[in-house]
Design a protein around this motif. Structure first.
Motif, mmCIF file in Angstrom:
data_model
loop_
_atom_site.group_PDB
_atom_site.id
_atom_site.type_symbol
_atom_site.label_atom_id
_atom_site.label_comp_id
_atom_site.label_asym_id
_atom_site.label_seq_id
_atom_site.Cartn_x
_atom_site.Cartn_y
_atom_site.Cartn_z
ATOM 1 N N THR A 153 0.829 -1.205 0.000
ATOM 2 C CA THR A 153 0.000 0.000 0.000
ATOM 3 C C THR A 153 0.866 1.258 0.000
ATOM 4 N N ASP A 154 1.897 1.267 0.836
ATOM 5 C CA ASP A 154 2.801 2.422 0.892
ATOM 6 C C ASP A 154 3.492 2.657 -0.451
ATOM 7 N N LYS A 155 3.918 1.578 -1.097
ATOM 8 C CA LYS A 155 4.576 1.707 -2.393
ATOM 9 C C LYS A 155 3.623 2.307 -3.436
ATOM 10 N N MET A 156 2.354 1.920 -3.365
ATOM 11 C CA MET A 156 1.370 2.484 -4.289
ATOM 12 C C MET A 156 1.219 3.981 -4.042
ATOM 13 N N MET A 157 1.151 4.379 -2.791
ATOM 14 C CA MET A 157 0.995 5.798 -2.462
ATOM 15 C C MET A 157 2.212 6.598 -2.938
ATOM 16 N N VAL A 158 3.395 6.038 -2.759
ATOM 17 C CA VAL A 158 4.616 6.712 -3.218
ATOM 18 C C VAL A 158 4.599 6.825 -4.741
ATOM 19 N N TRP A 159 4.226 5.746 -5.425
ATOM 20 C CA TRP A 159 4.185 5.767 -6.883
ATOM 21 C C TRP A 159 3.227 6.852 -7.372
ATOM 22 N N MET A 160 2.051 6.907 -6.768
ATOM 23 C CA MET A 160 1.071 7.908 -7.194
ATOM 24 C C MET A 160 1.581 9.327 -6.956
ATOM 25 N N LYS A 161 2.264 9.527 -5.850
ATOM 26 C CA LYS A 161 2.787 10.857 -5.524
ATOM 27 C C LYS A 161 3.906 11.263 -6.493
ATOM 28 N N GLU A 162 4.745 10.325 -6.849
ATOM 29 C CA GLU A 162 5.917 10.627 -7.674
ATOM 30 C C GLU A 162 5.646 10.603 -9.172
ATOM 31 N N TYR A 163 4.623 9.882 -9.608
ATOM 32 C CA TYR A 163 4.409 9.666 -11.038
ATOM 33 C C TYR A 163 3.982 10.952 -11.746
ATOM 34 N N ALA A 164 4.643 11.239 -12.846
ATOM 35 C CA ALA A 164 4.321 12.403 -13.674
ATOM 36 C C ALA A 164 3.697 11.906 -14.973
ATOM 37 N N ALA A 165 2.384 11.788 -14.975
ATOM 38 C CA ALA A 165 1.674 11.249 -16.136
ATOM 39 C C ALA A 165 1.845 12.119 -17.373
ATOM 40 N N ASP A 166 2.094 13.393 -17.192
ATOM 41 C CA ASP A 166 2.210 14.300 -18.327
ATOM 42 C C ASP A 166 3.630 14.396 -18.897
ATOM 43 N N SER A 167 4.542 13.604 -18.386
ATOM 44 C CA SER A 167 5.910 13.614 -18.899
ATOM 45 C C SER A 167 5.939 13.077 -20.328
ATOM 46 N N THR A 168 6.684 13.747 -21.186
ATOM 47 C CA THR A 168 6.827 13.301 -22.577
ATOM 48 C C THR A 168 8.130 12.539 -22.791
ATOM 49 N N ASP A 169 8.835 12.245 -21.716
ATOM 50 C CA ASP A 169 10.082 11.487 -21.790
ATOM 51 C C ASP A 169 9.747 10.000 -21.911
ATOM 52 N N VAL A 170 9.994 9.447 -23.062
ATOM 53 C CA VAL A 170 9.651 8.051 -23.342
ATOM 54 C C VAL A 170 10.363 7.109 -22.372
ATOM 55 N N ASN A 171 11.633 7.350 -22.104
ATOM 56 C CA ASN A 171 12.377 6.472 -21.193
ATOM 57 C C ASN A 171 11.792 6.519 -19.782
ATOM 58 N N TYR A 172 11.388 7.708 -19.343
ATOM 59 C CA TYR A 172 10.751 7.846 -18.036
ATOM 60 C C TYR A 172 9.457 7.030 -18.000
ATOM 61 N N GLN A 173 8.645 7.166 -19.028
ATOM 62 C CA GLN A 173 7.366 6.448 -19.057
ATOM 63 C C GLN A 173 7.580 4.933 -19.114
ATOM 64 N N LYS A 174 8.587 4.491 -19.862
ATOM 65 C CA LYS A 174 8.897 3.054 -19.895
ATOM 66 C C LYS A 174 9.287 2.561 -18.504
ATOM 67 N N ALA A 175 10.112 3.329 -17.826
ATOM 68 C CA ALA A 175 10.545 2.949 -16.474
ATOM 69 C C ALA A 175 9.363 2.909 -15.512
ATOM 70 N N GLU A 176 8.431 3.838 -15.678
ATOM 71 C CA GLU A 176 7.263 3.873 -14.787
ATOM 72 C C GLU A 176 6.300 2.726 -15.072
ATOM 73 N N VAL A 177 6.166 2.340 -16.327
ATOM 74 C CA VAL A 177 5.342 1.170 -16.658
ATOM 75 C C VAL A 177 5.958 -0.067 -16.009
ATOM 76 N N GLU A 178 7.264 -0.177 -16.077
ATOM 77 C CA GLU A 178 7.951 -1.310 -15.450
ATOM 78 C C GLU A 178 7.764 -1.266 -13.928
ATOM 79 N N ARG A 179 7.890 -0.085 -13.365
ATOM 80 C CA ARG A 179 7.755 0.089 -11.915
ATOM 81 C C ARG A 179 6.348 -0.285 -11.438
ATOM 82 N N ILE A 180 5.319 0.183 -12.134
ATOM 83 C CA ILE A 180 3.946 -0.126 -11.721
ATOM 84 C C ILE A 180 3.614 -1.589 -12.029
#
Length: 144
Positions: A94-121
């Protein structure tokens, strides 16, 4: 005059190709962001169930002596450890989910960032599934 026109034309072609590349990256980043949010939306409802499991575990831990009277074969030390481990795992997920939601930047256009976040989630989804299975296995006999 021709040099100016050819130079202008070449610059225009360069800009057009650069814009297409940027638009392609934006589209890929948006697709990845959508995928990350879809995974989030799939596992987020489990947080509520995890919270309910934690409440049940707290109740069971407070009433281990009652459980012992119901089932004389129960090893209260081992049961306490299993409950505490499960509660820690539920809280951690649960804590990890809350941290992910707080840190995630859905509007980022950085493809590598988004790939890393898909892997993380996705990794978090795997953890949620594992903890859900542990909770269902351990708590099944204690639910009414």
């Amino acid at each position: 005059m021709k040099k100016f026109t050819l130079g202008t034309l070449a610059f225009g072609v360069f800009l057009a190709s650069a814009c297409q590349n940027t638009n392609g990256q934006n589209a890929e980043a948006e697709k990845l962001a959508k995928e990350a949010i879809e995974i989030h939306d799939e596992i987020m409802p489990q947080v509520s169930a995890f919270n309910k499991h934690e409440i049940l575990i707290d109740s069971l831990l407070q009433n281990l002596s009652v459980l012992k009277t119901v089932d004389a074969n129960i090893d209260t030390v081992e049961t306490r450890e299993k409950f505490q481990t499960l509660k820690t795992n539920l809280e951690s997920a649960t804590d990890k989910m809350m941290v992910w939601m707080k840190e995630y930047a859905a509007d980022s256009t950085d493809v590598n960032y988004q790939k890393a976040e898909v892997e993380r989630i996705s990794d978090l989804k795997t953890e949620f599934e594992q903890v859900k299975y542990e909770a269902e296995s351990l708590l099944a006999s204690f639910k009414k």
